[in-house]
Write a protein that holds these residues in place. Structure first.
Motif: not given
Length: 146
Positions: A30-46
């Motif tokens: 999308g805007n902008p195109f790039g690398l993406y990372g995600r880390y879940f802190l618990n079941s209701s937030s990241f």
């Protein structure tokens, strides 16, 4: 220089992600195109982060709340995420600094190992001048040990 830094950060980010069960990595299309990372802190937030390069380097990070069963359509469940974050851009000798307010819908495949999310965000640039804008796209995230 920025291209080499972008590749180095991308490789190190992927290597870092391999050892964490709540962490995934992928692409933001999308805007902008790039690398993406995600880390879940618990079941209701990241927390998430995106690094992109399109003539200039940009980095964004968000803290997001995750509502796993808020949006349902027949037998499909689309978890909702929303929150706030910051963005930094390096354009030549200028630095841009701003805030983001993203909201999105997620869908998981492959028993939760692959997640696709549609996201839109209000962007509030504060440095070098105040400006409102919008970004959006689709993130595709693979979880290494879920």
């Amino acid at each position: 220089m920025f291209k080499r830094l972008f590749v180095l950060v991308a490789v190190l980010s992927l290597l870092f992600c391999v050892g964490f069960s709540k962490m995934g990595a992928g692409l933001y299309l999308g805007n902008p195109f790039g690398l993406y990372g995600r880390y879940f802190l618990n079941s209701s937030s990241f927390v998430d982060a995106r690094i992109s390069y399109s003539g200039s380097l940009a980095v964004a990070a968000d803290y997001l709340l995750y509502e796993p069963s808020l949006v349902k359509f027949e037998k499909f469940v689309f978890p909702l995420h929303y929150g706030a974050g910051a963005t930094v851009g390096f354009f030549g000798s200028s630095i841009l600094l701003g805030a983001r307010v993203p909201v999105g819908l997620n869908y998981a495949f492959m028993d939760g190992k692959l997640d696709v999310a549609l996201e839109a965000a209000l962007d509030i640039r504060v440095i070098p001048s105040f400006n409102l804008g919008a970004t959006g796209g689709v993130s595709v995230v693979y979880y290494f040990d879920k």
